[in-house]
Design a protein around this motif. Structure first.
Motif, PDB file in Angstrom:
ATOM      1  N   TYR A  55      -1.870 -11.644   1.778  1.00 52.52           N
ATOM      2  CA  TYR A  55      -2.318 -12.780   0.973  1.00 52.52           C
ATOM      3  C   TYR A  55      -3.136 -12.278  -0.212  1.00 52.52           C
ATOM      4  O   TYR A  55      -2.847 -12.603  -1.353  1.00 52.52           O
ATOM      5  N   ALA A  56      -4.141 -11.467   0.054  1.00 55.15           N
ATOM      6  CA  ALA A  56      -5.040 -10.981  -0.992  1.00 55.15           C
ATOM      7  C   ALA A  56      -4.307 -10.039  -1.943  1.00 55.15           C
ATOM      8  O   ALA A  56      -3.216  -9.558  -1.655  1.00 55.15           O
ATOM      9  N   GLY A  57      -4.922  -9.788  -3.056  1.00 51.08           N
ATOM     10  CA  GLY A  57      -4.324  -8.918  -4.068  1.00 51.08           C
ATOM     11  C   GLY A  57      -3.639  -9.790  -5.100  1.00 51.08           C
ATOM     12  O   GLY A  57      -4.276 -10.658  -5.701  1.00 51.08           O
ATOM     13  N   ASP A  58      -2.354  -9.615  -5.280  1.00 51.67           N
ATOM     14  CA  ASP A  58      -1.581 -10.449  -6.198  1.00 51.67           C
ATOM     15  C   ASP A  58      -1.181 -11.711  -5.433  1.00 51.67           C
ATOM     16  O   ASP A  58      -0.075 -11.815  -4.889  1.00 51.67           O
ATOM     17  N   VAL A  59      -2.103 -12.657  -5.383  1.00 54.31           N
ATOM     18  CA  VAL A  59      -1.941 -13.840  -4.532  1.00 54.31           C
ATOM     19  C   VAL A  59      -0.664 -14.605  -4.861  1.00 54.31           C
ATOM     20  O   VAL A  59       0.080 -14.985  -3.953  1.00 54.31           O
ATOM     21  N   GLU A  60      -0.386 -14.837  -6.123  1.00 60.50           N
ATOM     22  CA  GLU A  60       0.807 -15.616  -6.478  1.00 60.50           C
ATOM     23  C   GLU A  60       2.093 -14.921  -6.015  1.00 60.50           C
ATOM     24  O   GLU A  60       2.970 -15.566  -5.459  1.00 60.50           O
ATOM     25  N   ALA A  61       2.182 -13.626  -6.242  1.00 59.80           N
ATOM     26  CA  ALA A  61       3.372 -12.888  -5.790  1.00 59.80           C
ATOM     27  C   ALA A  61       3.449 -12.873  -4.274  1.00 59.80           C
ATOM     28  O   ALA A  61       4.534 -13.027  -3.697  1.00 59.80           O
ATOM     29  N   ASN A  62       2.307 -12.724  -3.609  1.00 61.19           N
ATOM     30  CA  ASN A  62       2.294 -12.690  -2.142  1.00 61.19           C
ATOM     31  C   ASN A  62       2.650 -14.054  -1.554  1.00 61.19           C
ATOM     32  O   ASN A  62       3.324 -14.127  -0.524  1.00 61.19           O
ATOM     33  N   LEU A  63       2.210 -15.135  -2.196  1.00 55.41           N
ATOM     34  CA  LEU A  63       2.590 -16.471  -1.733  1.00 55.41           C
ATOM     35  C   LEU A  63       4.089 -16.697  -1.909  1.00 55.41           C
ATOM     36  O   LEU A  63       4.746 -17.255  -1.020  1.00 55.41           O
ATOM     37  N   ALA A  64       4.629 -16.272  -3.034  1.00 59.36           N
ATOM     38  CA  ALA A  64       6.075 -16.410  -3.261  1.00 59.36           C
ATOM     39  C   ALA A  64       6.852 -15.630  -2.206  1.00 59.36           C
ATOM     40  O   ALA A  64       7.861 -16.116  -1.673  1.00 59.36           O
ATOM     41  N   TYR A  65       6.384 -14.447  -1.886  1.00 56.17           N
ATOM     42  CA  TYR A  65       7.037 -13.621  -0.873  1.00 56.17           C
ATOM     43  C   TYR A  65       6.959 -14.284   0.504  1.00 56.17           C
ATOM     44  O   TYR A  65       7.955 -14.343   1.232  1.00 56.17           O
ATOM     45  N   ALA A  66       5.790 -14.814   0.851  1.00 54.92           N
ATOM     46  CA  ALA A  66       5.620 -15.475   2.145  1.00 54.92           C
ATOM     47  C   ALA A  66       6.516 -16.704   2.255  1.00 54.92           C
ATOM     48  O   ALA A  66       7.098 -16.970   3.309  1.00 54.92           O
ATOM     49  N   ARG A  67       6.637 -17.451   1.166  1.00 56.53           N
ATOM     50  CA  ARG A  67       7.531 -18.613   1.174  1.00 56.53           C
ATOM     51  C   ARG A  67       8.982 -18.181   1.383  1.00 56.53           C
ATOM     52  O   ARG A  67       9.737 -18.828   2.115  1.00 56.53           O
ATOM     53  N   ALA A  68       9.378 -17.101   0.735  1.00 59.27           N
ATOM     54  CA  ALA A  68      10.737 -16.583   0.921  1.00 59.27           C
ATOM     55  C   ALA A  68      10.950 -16.141   2.366  1.00 59.27           C
ATOM     56  O   ALA A  68      12.019 -16.360   2.943  1.00 59.27           O
ATOM     57  N   ALA A  69       9.935 -15.537   2.954  1.00 58.14           N
ATOM     58  CA  ALA A  69      10.036 -15.106   4.353  1.00 58.14           C
ATOM     59  C   ALA A  69      10.147 -16.305   5.284  1.00 58.14           C
ATOM     60  O   ALA A  69      10.905 -16.280   6.261  1.00 58.14           O
ATOM     61  N   LEU A  70       9.398 -17.353   4.990  1.00 59.04           N
ATOM     62  CA  LEU A  70       9.457 -18.571   5.789  1.00 59.04           C
ATOM     63  C   LEU A  70      10.871 -19.161   5.735  1.00 59.04           C
ATOM     64  O   LEU A  70      11.453 -19.511   6.773  1.00 59.04           O
ATOM     65  N   LEU A  71      11.428 -19.223   4.543  1.00 60.17           N
ATOM     66  CA  LEU A  71      12.786 -19.741   4.386  1.00 60.17           C
ATOM     67  C   LEU A  71      13.802 -18.848   5.085  1.00 60.17           C
ATOM     68  O   LEU A  71      14.716 -19.336   5.757  1.00 60.17           O
ATOM     69  N   ASP A  72      13.629 -17.534   4.968  1.00 61.48           N
ATOM     70  CA  ASP A  72      14.522 -16.589   5.641  1.00 61.48           C
ATOM     71  C   ASP A  72      14.518 -16.829   7.149  1.00 61.48           C
ATOM     72  O   ASP A  72      15.568 -16.866   7.793  1.00 61.48           O
ATOM     73  N   SER A  73      13.344 -17.020   7.704  1.00 64.35           N
ATOM     74  CA  SER A  73      13.224 -17.264   9.140  1.00 64.35           C
ATOM     75  C   SER A  73      13.888 -18.590   9.528  1.00 64.35           C
ATOM     76  O   SER A  73      14.611 -18.663  10.522  1.00 64.35           O
ATOM     77  N   LEU A  74      13.646 -19.633   8.742  1.00 64.08           N
ATOM     78  CA  LEU A  74      14.293 -20.922   9.011  1.00 64.08           C
ATOM     79  C   LEU A  74      15.809 -20.782   8.951  1.00 64.08           C
ATOM     80  O   LEU A  74      16.530 -21.340   9.792  1.00 64.08           O
ATOM     81  N   ASN A  75      16.302 -20.018   7.979  1.00 65.38           N
ATOM     82  CA  ASN A  75      17.753 -19.816   7.851  1.00 65.38           C
ATOM     83  C   ASN A  75      18.326 -19.022   9.016  1.00 65.38           C
ATOM     84  O   ASN A  75      19.532 -19.088   9.273  1.00 65.38           O
ATOM     85  N   ARG A  76      17.497 -18.284   9.731  1.00 69.92           N
ATOM     86  CA  ARG A  76      17.931 -17.560  10.926  1.00 69.92           C
ATOM     87  C   ARG A  76      17.942 -18.471  12.157  1.00 69.92           C
ATOM     88  O   ARG A  76      18.271 -18.041  13.250  1.00 69.92           O
ATOM     89  N   GLY A  77      17.526 -19.720  11.991  1.00 71.62           N
ATOM     90  CA  GLY A  77      17.476 -20.649  13.103  1.00 71.62           C
ATOM     91  C   GLY A  77      16.194 -20.556  13.909  1.00 71.62           C
ATOM     92  O   GLY A  77      16.129 -21.028  15.040  1.00 71.62           O
TER      93      GLY A  77
END
Length: 98
Positions: free
Chosen positions: A15-37
Motif C-alpha cells: 500500500y505505502a510508497g507509490d499509493v496510486e500505483a499500488n492501489l491500481a495493482y491491488a484492484r487488478a489483483a482483486l479482479l484477477d481473483s474474482l475471474n478465477r472464481g
C-alpha cells in the motif's frame, strides 16, 4: 446436494510508497481473483478508506482487522511482482492458509 463455496482468498500487496500505483495493482489483483472464481478480500483497499495509514495506531488496527479476516481464508495471494512490473498484470504466490 452440497453447496459449493469458492475459496476465500486474502490479497496481500503493498500500500505505502507509490499509493496510486499500488492501489491500481491491488484492484487488478482483486479482479484477477474474482475471474478465477474465488472470493477475494483486500483489507488495504477497504480499511484505508476510513483509517489513516500514516497513524501508527490506526495502521495497526487495520492490520489486525485484516489478519482476523485472513484466519478464515483458504488461500493467501501475496504479491510477487518485480518492482518494475506494470500494474494490471498481477503475479501471485498463492499459499494455503488451512
Amino acid at each position: 446436494m452440497p453447496i459449493h463455496t469458492p475459496p476465500l482468498v486474502i490479497i496481500e500487496s503493498p500500500y505505502a510508497g507509490d499509493v496510486e500505483a499500488n492501489l491500481a495493482y491491488a484492484r487488478a489483483a482483486l479482479l484477477d481473483s474474482l475471474n478465477r472464481g474465488e472470493y477475494p478480500f483486500a483489507s488495504h483497499l477497504l480499511y484505508t478508506q476510513v483509517l489513516t495509514d500514516a497513524d501508527a495506531d490506526q495502521r495497526s488496527h487495520g492490520i489486525a482487522a485484516g489478519l482476523a479476516w485472513g484466519a478464515h481464508a483458504c488461500l493467501t495471494a501475496a504479491e510477487s511482482r518485480p518492482s518494475s512490473a506494470v500494474a494490471g498484470s498481477p503475479r501471485w504466490r498463492r499459499t494455503s492458509t488451512s
